[in-house]
Design a protein around this motif. Structure first.
Motif, PDB file in Angstrom:
ATOM      1  N   SER A 104      -4.858   1.420   8.890  1.00  0.00           N
ATOM      2  CA  SER A 104      -6.102   2.071   8.488  1.00  0.00           C
ATOM      3  C   SER A 104      -5.869   2.839   7.195  1.00  0.00           C
ATOM      4  O   SER A 104      -4.730   3.015   6.738  1.00  0.00           O
ATOM      5  CB  SER A 104      -6.585   3.029   9.577  1.00  0.00           C
ATOM      6  N   ASN A 105      -6.940   3.335   6.619  1.00  0.00           N
ATOM      7  CA  ASN A 105      -6.823   4.121   5.395  1.00  0.00           C
ATOM      8  C   ASN A 105      -5.965   5.360   5.624  1.00  0.00           C
ATOM      9  O   ASN A 105      -5.130   5.732   4.788  1.00  0.00           O
ATOM     10  CB  ASN A 105      -8.215   4.513   4.901  1.00  0.00           C
ATOM     11  N   TRP A 150      -7.297  -1.211  -3.771  1.00  0.00           N
ATOM     12  CA  TRP A 150      -8.285  -1.190  -2.696  1.00  0.00           C
ATOM     13  C   TRP A 150      -8.103  -2.466  -1.892  1.00  0.00           C
ATOM     14  O   TRP A 150      -8.307  -3.571  -2.420  1.00  0.00           O
ATOM     15  CB  TRP A 150      -9.704  -1.121  -3.251  1.00  0.00           C
ATOM     16  N   SER A 209      -3.690   4.279  -2.839  1.00  0.00           N
ATOM     17  CA  SER A 209      -4.025   3.096  -2.036  1.00  0.00           C
ATOM     18  C   SER A 209      -5.175   3.420  -1.100  1.00  0.00           C
ATOM     19  O   SER A 209      -5.240   4.511  -0.529  1.00  0.00           O
ATOM     20  CB  SER A 209      -2.816   2.639  -1.216  1.00  0.00           C
ATOM     21  N   ASN A 210      -6.053   2.453  -0.934  1.00  0.00           N
ATOM     22  CA  ASN A 210      -7.229   2.631  -0.094  1.00  0.00           C
ATOM     23  C   ASN A 210      -7.458   1.388   0.748  1.00  0.00           C
ATOM     24  O   ASN A 210      -7.322   0.266   0.258  1.00  0.00           O
ATOM     25  CB  ASN A 210      -8.479   2.876  -0.958  1.00  0.00           C
ATOM     26  N   VAL A 211      -7.826   1.592   2.016  1.00  0.00           N
ATOM     27  CA  VAL A 211      -8.180   0.489   2.901  1.00  0.00           C
ATOM     28  C   VAL A 211      -9.658   0.620   3.253  1.00  0.00           C
ATOM     29  O   VAL A 211     -10.100   1.670   3.735  1.00  0.00           O
ATOM     30  CB  VAL A 211      -7.331   0.486   4.185  1.00  0.00           C
ATOM     31  N   LEU A 212     -10.420  -0.437   3.009  1.00  0.00           N
ATOM     32  CA  LEU A 212     -11.850  -0.472   3.312  1.00  0.00           C
ATOM     33  C   LEU A 212     -12.049  -1.445   4.461  1.00  0.00           C
ATOM     34  O   LEU A 212     -11.798  -2.640   4.302  1.00  0.00           O
ATOM     35  CB  LEU A 212     -12.642  -0.906   2.084  1.00  0.00           C
ATOM     36  N   HIS A 213     -12.477  -0.940   5.627  1.00  0.00           N
ATOM     37  CA  HIS A 213     -12.503  -1.780   6.825  1.00  0.00           C
ATOM     38  C   HIS A 213     -13.892  -2.004   7.412  1.00  0.00           C
ATOM     39  O   HIS A 213     -14.036  -2.748   8.370  1.00  0.00           O
ATOM     40  CB  HIS A 213     -11.616  -1.157   7.913  1.00  0.00           C
ATOM     41  N   CYS A 266      -4.038   1.971  -8.924  1.00  0.00           N
ATOM     42  CA  CYS A 266      -4.707   2.105  -7.627  1.00  0.00           C
ATOM     43  C   CYS A 266      -5.024   0.740  -7.030  1.00  0.00           C
ATOM     44  O   CYS A 266      -5.291  -0.224  -7.751  1.00  0.00           O
ATOM     45  CB  CYS A 266      -5.999   2.907  -7.765  1.00  0.00           C
ATOM     46  N   ASP A 311      -7.378  10.289  13.297  1.00  0.00           N
ATOM     47  CA  ASP A 311      -7.784   8.941  12.885  1.00  0.00           C
ATOM     48  C   ASP A 311      -8.075   8.063  14.101  1.00  0.00           C
ATOM     49  O   ASP A 311      -7.167   7.501  14.708  1.00  0.00           O
ATOM     50  CB  ASP A 311      -6.682   8.320  12.036  1.00  0.00           C
ATOM     51  N   ALA A 359      -2.349   6.730   4.212  1.00  0.00           N
ATOM     52  CA  ALA A 359      -2.215   8.079   3.656  1.00  0.00           C
ATOM     53  C   ALA A 359      -1.079   8.841   4.322  1.00  0.00           C
ATOM     54  O   ALA A 359      -0.331   9.579   3.668  1.00  0.00           O
ATOM     55  CB  ALA A 359      -3.531   8.837   3.810  1.00  0.00           C
ATOM     56  N   LEU A 379       0.788  -1.237   0.000  1.00  0.00           N
ATOM     57  CA  LEU A 379       0.000   0.000   0.000  1.00  0.00           C
ATOM     58  C   LEU A 379       0.816   1.281   0.000  1.00  0.00           C
ATOM     59  O   LEU A 379       0.262   2.364  -0.200  1.00  0.00           O
ATOM     60  CB  LEU A 379      -0.928   0.002   1.217  1.00  0.00           C
TER      61      LEU A 379
END
Length: 490
Positions: free
Chosen positions: A203-204, A247, A220-224, A245, A165, A208, A65
């Motif tokens: 975490s997202n 996810w 990059s993205n984190v979906l939790h 990108c 966060d 970042a 990520l």
């Protein structure tokens, strides 16, 4: 090392001759010409094979990520030595030479706990130590253990212009260092019910912050969340050129179930220009669930083998499409099946299935094959309309695809042949009675569907390319050598 070491905020080793914690460029790990930040690491052999695997998986998430990658140390002078500890602790940023990270075997082996200490080594403080933390949490000083108040200080931090966060792996938990059972030491404001202090993974905003601090040009993205919807950048407008990108879907428990609501990627031969690829895990090293795919139309649903799934999206220098929109949720059991034949059973078969189950098995055949099912054994709770425990067979990969059933009790279930090349087998049990369940066999039928198939070489291998045209859309599927079968419309 630990016996005579004073830890700041519970797990940070202060450097000598420093009166305050503040990390500037001097304590950042250097970036190479290739844009990567390579941090040499040596993991002690005092850890078991399983523990070393957990540590490697936790570090791999950084490499997936961000531009930070932890590499095996060879002869590097500056490196991290991960050792068993009596607690969890780390130095702050790069200090030069060998610096240790301590991981207690009985308390620090979760992915997030490992990442917490490695993040300290990259130059990150605890989230609740931020200079603006009083706008987001209230410290309950009266419930903090005597002598531990120093763990709840705040500093004049560089917050990188990014939001506070609550979900960070760097955040303390609600009851950390509490002197009274059930009394919180940190209370989120204005909503005290907001969860804090997770150790499931980056975490997202953790991602970042790493990317911003180290100037990583990463998307990059984190979906939790347990379920959510996401889309490509700018959707439903045209997605950007030269995108790459990721996810990472990481739900709290169970298995990821993914389905696409819209899909429109610029087509190209073998999907070499723009494509998506989906992995059954948290990195590009994981097995592939869905290989390179581009074009326009419907995509199949997918079930991961556990609670993580990674989606990769790539575009070239020209864009002429809107991208994708997808949604995910969780199922308690199931899988994506791609073999030419196989067996599906209810959980714990031939023993009685558990209560409160929701399971999806998605069978994926090549583009030119139907799927045949044959029930071998079947016994579920028997009730009118099968409203408690039941089995549904969907002619397609979605819960909304046409279905036969529901089946329950000891119903005689006729052999089933799909009209397309996907089948979703859905099983549900409620919170009361349980029974032996079911076993069914599936095979790929020899009947050829009305698709045109064309074999062609790619990258020196022997992949197959499938093109389907129907109902006003076309889709191009590319399968490289040794990858799983391609997916036409569900």
């Amino acid at each position: 090392m630990e016996s005579d070491t004073i830890l700041h905020e519970g797990d940070i080793v202060l450097r000598r001759k420093r009166s305050a914690i503040n990390c500037d460029s001097s304590c950042f790990w250097p970036k190479s010409r290739d844009g990567l930040v390579s941090v040499p690491v040596n993991v002690s052999t005092e850890f078991s094979v399983a523990e070393r695997t957990w540590i490697a998986e936790a570090m791999q998430e950084f490499a997936t990520l961000t531009c930070v990658q932890f590499i095996n140390r060879t002869t590097e002078t500056n490196y991290i030595s991960v050792v068993p500890g009596k607690s969890c602790w780390s130095h702050f940023g790069k200090i030069g030479g060998m610096q240790q990270v301590g991981l207690m075997k009985t308390g620090c082996m979760s992915k997030g706990a490992i990442q917490h200490e490695m993040n300290h080594a990259l130059g990150f403080l605890h989230e609740q130590a931020r200079s603006d933390r009083d706008n987001y949490v209230k410290i309950m000083w009266e419930y903090i253990m005597a002598g531990e108040q120093g763990n709840f200080g705040k500093v004049n931090s560089n917050n990188l212009g990014l939001p506070y966060d609550y979900s960070s792996v760097m955040h303390y938990g609600t009851f950390d260092f509490s002197n009274t059972s059930g009394k919180a030491t940190i209370v989120p404001i204005p909503d005290p019910s907001v969860p804090i202090g997770q150790r499931e993974g980056l975490s997202n905003l953790d991602v970042a912050k790493i990317n911003k601090l180290y100037s990583c040009n990463y998307c990059s993205n984190v979906l939790h969340k347990p379920n959510d919807t996401f889309s490509s950048v700018n959707y439903p407008s045209l997605y950007p050129d030269n995108s790459n990108c990721l996810w990472l879907i990481r739900i709290p428990q169970h298995q990821v179930f993914l389905q696409f609501d819209a899909f429109d990627l610029q087509p190209s031969p073998d999907c070499t220009s723009d494509y998506i690829r989906i992995y059954d895990g948290s990195s590009r090293n994981s097995s592939v669930l869905l290989d390179k795919l581009c074009g326009m139309g419907s995509l199949p649903s997918l079930v991961a083998s556990r609670n993580v799934m990674l989606l990769e999206f790539v575009s070239d220098e020209t864009t002429a499409a809107t991208g994708f929109q997808a949604s995910y949720s969780q199922v308690k059991c199931g899988s994506t099946l791609m073999g030419t034949s196989g067996v599906i059973t209810s959980p714990d078969y031939p023993n009685r299935y558990p209560k409160n189950q929701d399971c999806f098995w998605i069978i994926s055949a090549p583009a030119d094959r139907k799927i045949s099912l044959k029930m071998v054994s079947f016994e579920l709770e028997d009730i009118d309309e099968c409203k408690y425990d039941y089995l549904l067979i969907h002619d397609g990969s979605r819960p909304t695809s046409p279905a036969v059933g529901p089946y329950c009790g000891t119903m005689q279930i006729a052999d089933f042949t799909s009209s397309e090349n996907f089948v979703l087998v859905e099983f549900h049990s409620d919170v009361s009675w349980v029974f032996p369940g079911f076993m069914l066999n599936y095979t790929f039928d020899k009947t050829v569907l009305g698709y045109s198939t064309q074999a062609m070489g790619l990258h020196g291998g022997t992949p197959e390319s499938y093109t389907k045209s129907t109902k006003g859309f076309s889709m191009h599927y590319c399968q490289e050598k040794d990858h799983k079968n391609p997916f036409p419309s569900p």
